[in-house]
Design a protein around this motif. Structure first.
Motif, PDB file in Angstrom:
ATOM      1  N   TRP A  56      37.141  48.840 -26.042  1.00  0.00           N
ATOM      2  CA  TRP A  56      37.489  49.261 -27.565  1.00  0.00           C
ATOM      3  C   TRP A  56      37.059  47.944 -28.256  1.00  0.00           C
ATOM      4  CZ3 TRP A  56      38.103  53.546 -29.676  1.00  0.00           C
ATOM      5  CH2 TRP A  56      38.415  53.392 -31.124  1.00  0.00           C
ATOM      6  N   ALA A  63      30.668  48.171 -33.917  1.00  0.00           N
ATOM      7  CA  ALA A  63      30.406  49.127 -35.040  1.00  0.00           C
ATOM      8  C   ALA A  63      30.739  48.239 -36.368  1.00  0.00           C
ATOM      9  CB  ALA A  63      31.597  49.908 -34.768  1.00  0.00           C
ATOM     10  N   GLN A  73      36.694  49.784 -43.181  1.00  0.00           N
ATOM     11  CA  GLN A  73      37.193  51.143 -43.278  1.00  0.00           C
ATOM     12  C   GLN A  73      36.073  51.989 -42.599  1.00  0.00           C
ATOM     13  OE1 GLN A  73      39.902  52.223 -43.936  1.00  0.00           O
ATOM     14  NE2 GLN A  73      40.679  50.198 -45.013  1.00  0.00           N
ATOM     15  N   GLY A  74      34.894  51.828 -42.793  1.00  0.00           N
ATOM     16  CA  GLY A  74      33.514  52.516 -42.287  1.00  0.00           C
ATOM     17  C   GLY A  74      33.225  52.291 -40.889  1.00  0.00           C
ATOM     18  N   SER A  75      33.930  51.129 -40.157  1.00  0.00           N
ATOM     19  CA  SER A  75      33.742  50.878 -38.846  1.00  0.00           C
ATOM     20  C   SER A  75      34.705  51.790 -37.819  1.00  0.00           C
ATOM     21  CB  SER A  75      34.016  49.571 -38.350  1.00  0.00           C
ATOM     22  OG  SER A  75      35.365  49.208 -38.694  1.00  0.00           O
ATOM     23  N   ASN A  76      35.769  52.366 -38.531  1.00  0.00           N
ATOM     24  CA  ASN A  76      36.681  53.151 -37.488  1.00  0.00           C
ATOM     25  C   ASN A  76      35.918  54.458 -36.744  1.00  0.00           C
ATOM     26  OD1 ASN A  76      38.740  51.218 -37.852  1.00  0.00           O
ATOM     27  ND2 ASN A  76      39.551  52.482 -39.659  1.00  0.00           N
ATOM     28  N   PRO A  77      35.234  55.216 -37.544  1.00  0.00           N
ATOM     29  CA  PRO A  77      34.776  56.447 -36.659  1.00  0.00           C
ATOM     30  C   PRO A  77      33.555  55.897 -35.877  1.00  0.00           C
ATOM     31  CG  PRO A  77      34.289  56.582 -39.324  1.00  0.00           C
ATOM     32  CD  PRO A  77      35.415  55.529 -39.077  1.00  0.00           C
ATOM     33  N   TRP A  78      32.915  55.057 -36.324  1.00  0.00           N
ATOM     34  CA  TRP A  78      31.647  54.461 -35.644  1.00  0.00           C
ATOM     35  C   TRP A  78      32.371  53.856 -34.175  1.00  0.00           C
ATOM     36  CZ3 TRP A  78      26.988  55.978 -35.967  1.00  0.00           C
ATOM     37  CH2 TRP A  78      26.490  56.389 -37.285  1.00  0.00           C
ATOM     38  N   THR A  79      33.266  53.323 -34.206  1.00  0.00           N
ATOM     39  CA  THR A  79      34.037  52.588 -32.979  1.00  0.00           C
ATOM     40  C   THR A  79      34.318  53.687 -32.172  1.00  0.00           C
ATOM     41  OG1 THR A  79      34.839  50.842 -34.333  1.00  0.00           O
ATOM     42  CG2 THR A  79      35.949  51.111 -32.125  1.00  0.00           C
ATOM     43  N   LEU A  80      34.901  54.645 -32.648  1.00  0.00           N
ATOM     44  CA  LEU A  80      35.263  56.052 -31.713  1.00  0.00           C
ATOM     45  C   LEU A  80      34.083  56.458 -31.141  1.00  0.00           C
ATOM     46  CD1 LEU A  80      37.814  57.637 -30.732  1.00  0.00           C
ATOM     47  CD2 LEU A  80      37.441  59.178 -32.580  1.00  0.00           C
ATOM     48  N   ALA A  81      32.997  56.837 -31.815  1.00  0.00           N
ATOM     49  CA  ALA A  81      31.651  57.361 -31.369  1.00  0.00           C
ATOM     50  C   ALA A  81      31.119  56.583 -30.401  1.00  0.00           C
ATOM     51  CB  ALA A  81      30.742  57.581 -32.551  1.00  0.00           C
TER      52      ALA A  81
END
Length: 155
Positions: A56, A63, A73-81
């Motif tokens: 993780w 990300a 804030q923008g890195s959270n969905p990219w981290t999951l992907a």
């Protein structure tokens, strides 16, 4: 059985109560035919959590630094992907994510063979949902591993 014994068995849980009555559960992984210790034995919960944490953090750094251009804030969905993609690609090819490899773990089928891409994708989707990975059987395997007929072993 007096009240104190009944209360004690309730507080210690059903496994402890069954063991007091003489039930032998064996070691973790025995039902799966895995050795008790050493290579091929069931991975401990602590090592598995540490491996997920390493993976993780790796995805978070990628990300944050490369994709989201330093927007927290923008890195959270990219981290999951990225975490999902990393899991599918590395488990589908070498059977180990970078975190698992650093800690000496590998994901294999219950019969010891290599995990195919279908079960890898199913396992990853269930892992991303979090809850199935937190529900374990008595061997310590999460529902995501059980659904994919996989097991995490030491190498």
């Amino acid at each position: 059985m007096d009240n104190r014994e009944a209360l004690g068995s309730w507080l210690s849980g059903p496994r402890a109560a069954a063991e007091q009555m003489g039930t032998d559960f064996g070691y973790r992984g025995e039902r799966l035919g895995l050795p008790k210790d050493g290579p091929g034995s069931l991975a401990t919960v602590g090592r598995r959590f540490a491996a997920v944490f390493i993976d993780w953090m790796l995805c978070l750094v990628i990300a944050y630094g490369l994709i989201a251009h330093r927007d927290v804030q923008g890195s959270n969905p990219w981290t999951l992907a990225l975490f999902g993609a990393l899991s599918v690609v590395t488990l589908g090819t070498v059977g180990s994510t970078p975190g698992k490899r650093l800690l000496g773990l590998r994901v294999v089928r219950v019969d010891g063979g290599r995990l195919r891409i279908g079960p890898v994708v199913l396992r990853t989707v269930l892992l991303l949902l979090v809850i199935p990975a937190l529900v374990w059987d008595r061997d310590g395997r999460g529902l995501h591993d059980k659904a994919a007929q996989a097991v995490q072993v030491r190498i």
